[in-house]
Design a protein around this motif. Structure first.
Motif, PDB file in Angstrom:
ATOM      1  N   THR A 174       0.878  -1.195   0.052  1.00 25.05           N
ATOM      2  CA  THR A 174      -0.003  -0.085  -0.021  1.00 25.05           C
ATOM      3  C   THR A 174       0.973   1.217  -0.099  1.00 25.05           C
ATOM      4  O   THR A 174       2.464   1.107   0.148  1.00 25.05           O
ATOM      5  CB  THR A 174      -0.899  -0.084   1.250  1.00 25.05           C
ATOM      6  N   HIS A 214      -6.702   0.989  -0.093  1.00 26.58           N
ATOM      7  CA  HIS A 214      -7.476   0.861   1.456  1.00 26.58           C
ATOM      8  C   HIS A 214      -7.515  -0.695   1.554  1.00 26.58           C
ATOM      9  O   HIS A 214      -8.726  -0.957   2.120  1.00 26.58           O
ATOM     10  CB  HIS A 214      -8.591   1.676   1.324  1.00 26.58           C
ATOM     11  N   ASP A 236      -6.570  -2.986   3.116  1.00 22.44           N
ATOM     12  CA  ASP A 236      -6.237  -3.438   4.816  1.00 22.44           C
ATOM     13  C   ASP A 236      -7.387  -2.886   5.591  1.00 22.44           C
ATOM     14  O   ASP A 236      -7.432  -3.016   6.781  1.00 22.44           O
ATOM     15  CB  ASP A 236      -4.958  -3.219   5.250  1.00 22.44           C
ATOM     16  N   GLN A 237      -8.270  -2.097   5.189  1.00 22.21           N
ATOM     17  CA  GLN A 237      -9.367  -1.263   5.914  1.00 22.21           C
ATOM     18  C   GLN A 237     -10.639  -2.088   6.006  1.00 22.21           C
ATOM     19  O   GLN A 237     -10.779  -2.555   4.921  1.00 22.21           O
ATOM     20  CB  GLN A 237      -9.352   0.317   5.194  1.00 22.21           C
ATOM     21  N   HIS A 238     -11.419  -1.891   7.098  1.00 23.54           N
ATOM     22  CA  HIS A 238     -12.595  -2.690   6.928  1.00 23.54           C
ATOM     23  C   HIS A 238     -13.682  -1.792   6.770  1.00 23.54           C
ATOM     24  O   HIS A 238     -14.162  -1.036   7.754  1.00 23.54           O
ATOM     25  CB  HIS A 238     -12.944  -3.207   8.511  1.00 23.54           C
ATOM     26  N   VAL A 239     -13.894  -1.330   5.651  1.00 27.52           N
ATOM     27  CA  VAL A 239     -14.852  -0.367   5.122  1.00 27.52           C
ATOM     28  C   VAL A 239     -15.762  -0.931   3.948  1.00 27.52           C
ATOM     29  O   VAL A 239     -15.290  -2.093   3.525  1.00 27.52           O
ATOM     30  CB  VAL A 239     -14.443   1.055   4.738  1.00 27.52           C
ATOM     31  N   GLU A 287     -18.794   4.051   5.495  1.00 27.30           N
ATOM     32  CA  GLU A 287     -19.322   3.121   6.443  1.00 27.30           C
ATOM     33  C   GLU A 287     -20.821   2.615   6.129  1.00 27.30           C
ATOM     34  O   GLU A 287     -21.290   3.353   5.384  1.00 27.30           O
ATOM     35  CB  GLU A 287     -19.458   3.724   7.772  1.00 27.30           C
ATOM     36  N   PRO A 292     -11.428  -5.651   3.695  1.00 23.76           N
ATOM     37  CA  PRO A 292     -10.523  -6.044   2.727  1.00 23.76           C
ATOM     38  C   PRO A 292     -11.059  -7.253   1.789  1.00 23.76           C
ATOM     39  O   PRO A 292     -11.770  -8.027   2.393  1.00 23.76           O
ATOM     40  CB  PRO A 292      -9.350  -6.173   3.340  1.00 23.76           C
TER      41      PRO A 292
END
Length: 361
Positions: free
Chosen positions: A84, A220, A222-225, A285, A319
């Motif tokens: 990233t 992104h 690795d982001q939990h979105v 979100e 992810p």
């Protein structure tokens, strides 16, 4: 000073350069090249430990081996996967540290001084992918270590001309290589920007918007979105064209593009697929997705033309499980959003529908 401020404010290039390489099937080649080059450079001080002019024993030798193993670890990380943006910065700052340490602890100041030429490689990488601030930091470390070793060389050999000449070589390389790379990136970016834009609205074209959505996912991953995608189609646009002519229709498209760009915000991907159809993507979100879609409807409804919008939305959780599934996910999301858009249009338009089948897996 004005030139310096313009140079200093240049944005990070990592995402679009990554997308450029991926789109041309060169990302794997670039990744392995970086992995091999990093590992090979890390082995240089290891080989030098066999020389009688390299530090032996004590802290200096320990630091040398820390630099060697640190460089090999960075090379291994490159081999595992493309990083990233944040990980890339971490890689390059760590590499800068290990190079500086390896040069600093050399008993022979000429070896340490010549080792500072390696900073030109990290500087070139930074110029290609990252911001001028990191370039300046890299040059500062090279200047500090190089000046220190040049001073030692002048004292030990009583040959100031040799020390100054070698230091100039180091500085020229650490200036010329990064700035040459940055000039190429600037020219390439300007050409790509023109090629990636819809000439009427100035939004991203179809090819570019697909690429930018993949960049968004990669940056992104690795982001939990949620990655939300919206397909926007104008209601009654054909009637507007037929009644007032194509010139007015073009003006309406420009106004809608501006309204969507403003409503979506700076971080969203906004493009025109063709005709009166637009595509947007954003990381959100879960509880903000419906509000985001409704905001697109409201933005189009207030433009000074007799058009409204039917909006279809689909979303997926990040992810992703695998690096290679990005393109498939994008096509699935856009297809689902397109079907939801047609559902909104059949319901009368000027509203949104959400495809719930594409929710989190």
């Amino acid at each position: 000073m004005e030139w310096f401020h313009r140079w200093w404010r240049q944005p990070d290039h990592f995402d679009w350069i990554t997308g450029y390489l991926r789109a041309r099937g060169m990302l794997g080649v670039a990744r392995w090249n970086l992995a091999f080059s990093t590992a090979a450079l890390a082995l240089v001080p290891a080989v030098l430990t066999l020389s009688s002019r390299s530090p032996h024993g004590g802290i200096a030798e320990a630091v040398t081996w820390v630099s060697v193993f640190g460089g090999l670890i960075i090379g291994a990380l490159w081999a595992i996967r493309w990083p990233t943006c944040g990980q890339s910065v971490g890689h390059i700052l760590a590499a800068n540290l290990f190079i500086g340490l390896a040069c600093y602890v050399q008993d022979d100041p000429m070896i340490g001084l010549m080792g500072c030429t390696v900073f030109a490689t990290t500087g070139g990488y930074i110029a290609l992918f990252h911001t001028p601030g990191y370039m300046l930091y890299n040059f500062g470390v090279a200047l500090y270590v190089g000046a220190l070793q040049a001073t030692r060389l002048a004292v030990e050999t009583d040959d100031s001309a040799l020390a100054v000449g070698l230091l100039l070589l180091v500085l020229v390389l650490n200036i010329a290589v990064p700035f040459a790379v940055q000039a190429v990136v600037h020219a390439l970016g300007a050409d790509l920007l023109r090629a990636a834009r819809d000439p009427l609205t100035g939004l991203l074209n179809r090819r570019a918007v697909y690429q930018q959505i993949e960049h968004l996912m990669t940056a992104h991953r690795d982001q939990h979105v949620h990655l939300a995608v919206a397909v926007v189609d104008l209601d009654e646009f054909k009637q507007l064209n037929d009644s007032h002519g194509h010139a007015v229709g073009d003006q309406a498209l420009v106004a809608v593009a501006r309204a969507l760009r403003t409503a979506a915000g700076d971080t969203a991907v906004v493009g025109r697929l063709g005709g009166e159809e637009f595509l947007l993507a954003e990381l959100l979100e879960a509880d903000r997705i419906d509000e985001w879609a409704q905001r697109m409807c409201a933005a189009v409804a207030v433009v000074p033309f007799r058009v409204t919008a039917s909006v279809g939305v689909a979303a997926v959780c990040l992810p992703l499980l695998f690096d290679g599934e990005g393109q498939a996910v994008i096509h699935t999301l856009i297809g689902a959003a397109d079907q939801a858009m047609y559902a909104a249009k059949r319901a009368g338009g000027n509203q949104f529908r959400r495809d719930d089948r594409s929710a989190c897996r």
